[in-house]
Write an enzyme that holds these catalytic residues in place. Sequence first.
Site, PDB file in Angstrom:
ATOM      1  N   GLU A   1      -1.277  -4.583  -1.486  1.00  0.00           N
ATOM      2  CA  GLU A   1      -1.422  -2.863  -1.195  1.00  0.00           C
ATOM      3  C   GLU A   1      -3.218  -3.332  -1.917  1.00  0.00           C
ATOM      4  O   GLU A   1      -3.955  -3.064  -0.860  1.00  0.00           O
ATOM      5  CB  GLU A   1      -1.480  -2.303  -2.183  1.00  0.00           C
TER       6      GLU A   1
ATOM      7  N   TYR B   1      -3.764   6.287  -3.479  1.00  0.00           N
ATOM      8  CA  TYR B   1      -2.997   5.655  -2.924  1.00  0.00           C
ATOM      9  C   TYR B   1      -2.443   4.591  -3.535  1.00  0.00           C
ATOM     10  O   TYR B   1      -1.043   4.222  -3.270  1.00  0.00           O
ATOM     11  CB  TYR B   1      -3.704   5.014  -1.315  1.00  0.00           C
TER      12      TYR B   1
ATOM     13  N   ASP C   1      -2.606   7.991   2.644  1.00  0.00           N
ATOM     14  CA  ASP C   1      -3.841   6.858   2.915  1.00  0.00           C
ATOM     15  C   ASP C   1      -3.870   7.164   4.521  1.00  0.00           C
ATOM     16  O   ASP C   1      -4.103   8.535   4.964  1.00  0.00           O
ATOM     17  CB  ASP C   1      -3.251   5.526   2.756  1.00  0.00           C
TER      18      ASP C   1
END
Length: 364
Positions: free
Chosen positions: A34, A117, A135
């Site tokens: 991520e 996020y 996102d």
Amino acid sequence: MLNFSNKLINWYLQNKRELPWRQINDPYRIWLSEIILQQTRVEQGTPYYFKFTEAFSDIKALADAHEDEVLKLWQGLGYYSRARNLHATAKKVAYELDGKFPDTYSEIKKLKGVGDYTASAIASICFDEATAVVDGNVYRVLSRIFGIDTPIDSTPGKKEFKALAQNLIDADDAANFNQAIMEFGATQCKPKNPYCLHCPFNEDCVAFQHGKIDKLPVKKGKIKVKNRFFNYLLFITTEGETVLNQREDKGIWRGLFDFPLLETEADLTKENFRDSVKDLKITGETKPVVFAELPVIDIILQQQDPIIHKLSHQKLHVKFWVIKLKNKSGLKTVSFDDFENYAVPRVIDRFMEGFDYKCFVSVG
DNA sequence: AATGCGGGGAC
DNA sequence: GTCCCAGCATT
């Protein structure tokens, strides 16, 4: 919309790409993926995911690395604060949290480099917590299907889309829902030329039904690009050494290494070079050395036209001036043979790929 | 609320 | 050329 979540997850299960971090829920690897993928396309980030997982098999191995080693592995990916925060968080988890990665959204979000996020993504994928990710993909998908024209780069917009996504998420399948809506945005509901004709939502999609696909999502901010003129001083001593500094102050490329830099207001020509550079201080072993006092043998401009290197907010005009020195005369130097061990900006890395210092080392 | 932060790929 | 990418931190 009836069964939005079911339709979306169904689409996902039939159309998802097989990616290296799918089918696992190890928080270290999900977190790593991520961070790498923040503002970064899957195709660009994937090689870095492999590099990091091969270099550091777990979060403790990453924590025990030197920051310069982490930056070197991150070289070329951009947004280098991600690498520094990645390393800081690894140390935090390994040595302050007893090696146990936080397992709730609110605890995960406290980590450096982790925002709304990323915390939502890790919490849902690793720990089945139903926190919706928002996102760039989610903004696009939801703004089009639901016809929302609130600017996505505004505070009300961020709140509105987060609330909508949170309202839509399937609490029993949060991990798949979150990945589904992102995958849908990335491969189907693309920014340009989305596949609306065979989209499972085209009958309900407000934007498609009203011919406003290319009007959504709405963004108000416009970035203006600043021109900057960089003149890199590529010193070469007779011993095959050069001068390399680590960038520390604010600005681009913090933590990376680069050559002594003379920044000018406009493109610098050969005629003006000597006069512009004479007072520049170069890093020395004990104290800075003024350029004018160096035993310069020769100055060679590598190319007449500057290399154009584009960043999001800056357009760099970069020239490399090769400067042959009789001796190192107090400069803090590194060997060209060690150059590959330093993390450098892409523009320098690319230049050095086609540069052979040995052609410039004086013989005899 | 604005701004800064990389680099690459699609069009 | 423009736009945007599995955003975040700082001011």
